[in-house]
Design an enzyme around this catalytic site. Structure first.
Site, mmCIF file in Angstrom:
data_model
loop_
_atom_site.group_PDB
_atom_site.id
_atom_site.type_symbol
_atom_site.label_atom_id
_atom_site.label_comp_id
_atom_site.label_asym_id
_atom_site.label_seq_id
_atom_site.Cartn_x
_atom_site.Cartn_y
_atom_site.Cartn_z
ATOM 1 N N ASP A 243 0.819 -1.209 0.000
ATOM 2 C CA ASP A 243 0.000 0.000 0.000
ATOM 3 C C ASP A 243 0.854 1.262 0.000
ATOM 4 O O ASP A 243 0.473 2.284 -0.576
ATOM 5 C CB ASP A 243 -0.926 0.005 1.216
ATOM 6 C CG ASP A 243 -2.123 -0.920 1.042
ATOM 7 O OD1 ASP A 243 -2.351 -1.386 -0.091
ATOM 8 O OD2 ASP A 243 -2.826 -1.174 2.035
ATOM 9 N N GLY A 244 2.013 1.210 0.653
ATOM 10 C CA GLY A 244 2.892 2.375 0.667
ATOM 11 C C GLY A 244 3.341 2.771 -0.722
ATOM 12 O O GLY A 244 3.405 3.962 -1.054
ATOM 13 N N ARG B 287 2.391 6.348 -2.459
ATOM 14 C CA ARG B 287 3.463 7.214 -2.972
ATOM 15 C C ARG B 287 3.213 7.552 -4.443
ATOM 16 O O ARG B 287 3.404 8.695 -4.877
ATOM 17 C CB ARG B 287 4.802 6.495 -2.798
ATOM 18 C CG ARG B 287 6.028 7.284 -3.203
ATOM 19 C CD ARG B 287 7.282 6.658 -2.587
ATOM 20 N NE ARG B 287 7.364 5.224 -2.845
ATOM 21 C CZ ARG B 287 8.019 4.685 -3.868
ATOM 22 N NH1 ARG B 287 8.630 5.473 -4.735
ATOM 23 N NH2 ARG B 287 8.077 3.378 -4.024
ATOM 24 N N ASN C 92 -5.532 8.286 1.738
ATOM 25 C CA ASN C 92 -6.049 7.504 2.866
ATOM 26 C C ASN C 92 -6.495 8.369 4.035
ATOM 27 O O ASN C 92 -7.663 8.362 4.399
ATOM 28 C CB ASN C 92 -4.987 6.513 3.358
ATOM 29 C CG ASN C 92 -5.175 5.122 2.811
ATOM 30 O OD1 ASN C 92 -6.026 4.890 1.959
ATOM 31 N ND2 ASN C 92 -4.382 4.189 3.293
ATOM 32 N N ASP D 279 -3.984 11.400 21.917
ATOM 33 C CA ASP D 279 -2.669 11.338 21.272
ATOM 34 C C ASP D 279 -2.725 11.861 19.845
ATOM 35 O O ASP D 279 -1.687 12.149 19.247
ATOM 36 C CB ASP D 279 -2.156 9.895 21.247
ATOM 37 C CG ASP D 279 -1.607 9.448 22.596
ATOM 38 O OD1 ASP D 279 -1.722 10.225 23.564
ATOM 39 O OD2 ASP D 279 -1.081 8.326 22.678
ATOM 40 N N ILE E 295 -11.943 5.095 1.423
ATOM 41 C CA ILE E 295 -10.973 4.035 1.139
ATOM 42 C C ILE E 295 -9.915 3.949 2.234
ATOM 43 O O ILE E 295 -9.368 2.881 2.515
ATOM 44 C CB ILE E 295 -10.333 4.236 -0.253
ATOM 45 C CG1 ILE E 295 -9.756 2.913 -0.757
ATOM 46 C CG2 ILE E 295 -9.255 5.314 -0.239
ATOM 47 C CD1 ILE E 295 -9.400 2.932 -2.226
ATOM 48 N N SER F 177 -7.902 1.488 7.043
ATOM 49 C CA SER F 177 -6.496 1.488 7.436
ATOM 50 C C SER F 177 -6.322 1.971 8.882
ATOM 51 O O SER F 177 -6.868 1.395 9.802
ATOM 52 C CB SER F 177 -5.702 2.360 6.452
ATOM 53 O OG SER F 177 -4.326 2.279 6.674
ATOM 54 N N TYR F 178 -5.541 3.019 9.080
ATOM 55 C CA TYR F 178 -5.202 3.520 10.418
ATOM 56 C C TYR F 178 -6.457 3.866 11.220
ATOM 57 O O TYR F 178 -6.558 3.580 12.417
ATOM 58 C CB TYR F 178 -4.299 4.738 10.264
ATOM 59 C CG TYR F 178 -3.512 5.147 11.486
ATOM 60 C CD1 TYR F 178 -3.459 4.366 12.633
ATOM 61 C CD2 TYR F 178 -2.789 6.340 11.482
ATOM 62 C CE1 TYR F 178 -2.719 4.751 13.738
ATOM 63 C CE2 TYR F 178 -2.043 6.733 12.580
ATOM 64 C CZ TYR F 178 -2.017 5.936 13.707
ATOM 65 O OH TYR F 178 -1.281 6.328 14.797
ATOM 66 N N SER G 34 -9.401 2.566 11.079
ATOM 67 C CA SER G 34 -10.058 1.344 11.554
ATOM 68 C C SER G 34 -9.380 0.802 12.806
ATOM 69 O O SER G 34 -10.041 0.365 13.752
ATOM 70 C CB SER G 34 -10.047 0.286 10.450
ATOM 71 O OG SER G 34 -10.618 -0.917 10.888
#
Length: 272
Positions: free
Chosen positions: A62-63, A67, A129, A159, A167, A171-172, A174
């Site tokens: 995914d990275g 990118r 994302n 934090d 979409i 990811s983060y 979730s």
């Protein structure tokens, strides 16, 4: 047809897969590479920001997809060499049959919204994302004020705060307890990282909303992170404004519906 290849850094196996794909493509198709792929294939490469193609094939995780979406121009076909690979379309064993479909034109182009991000009114890169405002160090709670369409929502301690696209909600966001939004929805989800109060719940807003996160308190420093790729320092009094971008992320897909992706990339992994 113009095809571009973007591969994960220092991945010789990714380059070998690219080479095997090239052998399957029609000889009259134009092929270009990013610098990383070119390094292994003894060819001339381009910066990702210079790449514009009918199809951009990414080989990595995914990275690599994120990118590419941030800098290149063209729909992305992702081949997964990483973990879950939610943004990728293919596993390695599916590549051969998929390339034949590509040659025959048996695919569709889908679009997903991107986020426009500003710091004190100055626009930075869009993201696909999520945009994350996080404390500068782990376990250092900070105070934030949240506004939606100019209306004050709350002052909170946590934090950090995540604003994710549909979409990006898988990811983060979730992992921070945010809901999964179908990619066909037009909205954003606001979720919180380690909130001081457990009563704080994620909020879903429409895609035409504007979310503002103001760094409250005195002498506070945080980091704005876009898609896990780009970082900016923000301090007390700064405002991060997030809204829907006029740009979109484009993907090449062989799946019949978005539900196939949800099933294959999320539900199967949870159940199994």
């Amino acid at each position: 047809m113009k095809i571009a290849f973007v591969i994960r850094k220092d991945c010789s196996r990714c380059a070998r897969i690219a080479e095997s794909i090239i052998d399957l493509l029609p000889k009259d198709w134009e092929i270009i590479y990013d610098h990383e792929a070119a390094k292994f294939l003894n060819s001339k490469g381009l910066d990702i920001s210079q790449i514009s193609a009918d199809v951009i094939i990414t080989i990595g995780g995914d990275g690599t997809v994120l990118r590419t979406l941030q800098m290149a121009k063209g729909p992305v076909l992702g081949i997964n060499m990483g973990g879950l690979g939610f943004l990728t379309e293919l596993e390695v064993d599916e590549v051969g049959s998929a390339i034949f479909k590509l040659i025959k034109g048996q695919y569709r182009i889908t679009e997903s919204m991107k986020l426009k991000v500003e710091i004190n009114g100055d626009r930075v890169e869009d993201c696909t994302n999520e945009a994350v405002v996080h404390t500068e160090r782990i376990a250092r709670i900070r105070q934030f004020k949240i506004y939606i369409d100019g209306h004050f929502l709350s002052t909170m301690k946590s934090d950090g705060i995540i604003v994710a696209t549909p979409i990006g909600s898988s990811s983060y966001s979730s992992s921070a307890g945010g809901p999964l939004l179908l990619p066909t929805l037009k909205g954003m989800v606001i979720s919180y990282l380690a909130p001081y109060s457990s009563r704080l719940k994620p909020v879903v807003v429409t895609s035409d909303s504007t979310v503002e996160i103001k760094i409250a308190g005195r002498d506070q420093e945080c980091i704005l992170i876009l898609d896990g790729q780009r970082e900016y320092t923000v301090r007390s009094g700064d405002t991060v404004r997030i809204s829907r971008s006029e740009n979109s992320a484009r993907f090449l897909s062989f799946r019949e519906s978005v539900y196939d992706r949800i099933r294959d990339k999320v539900i199967k992994h949870v159940v199994n």
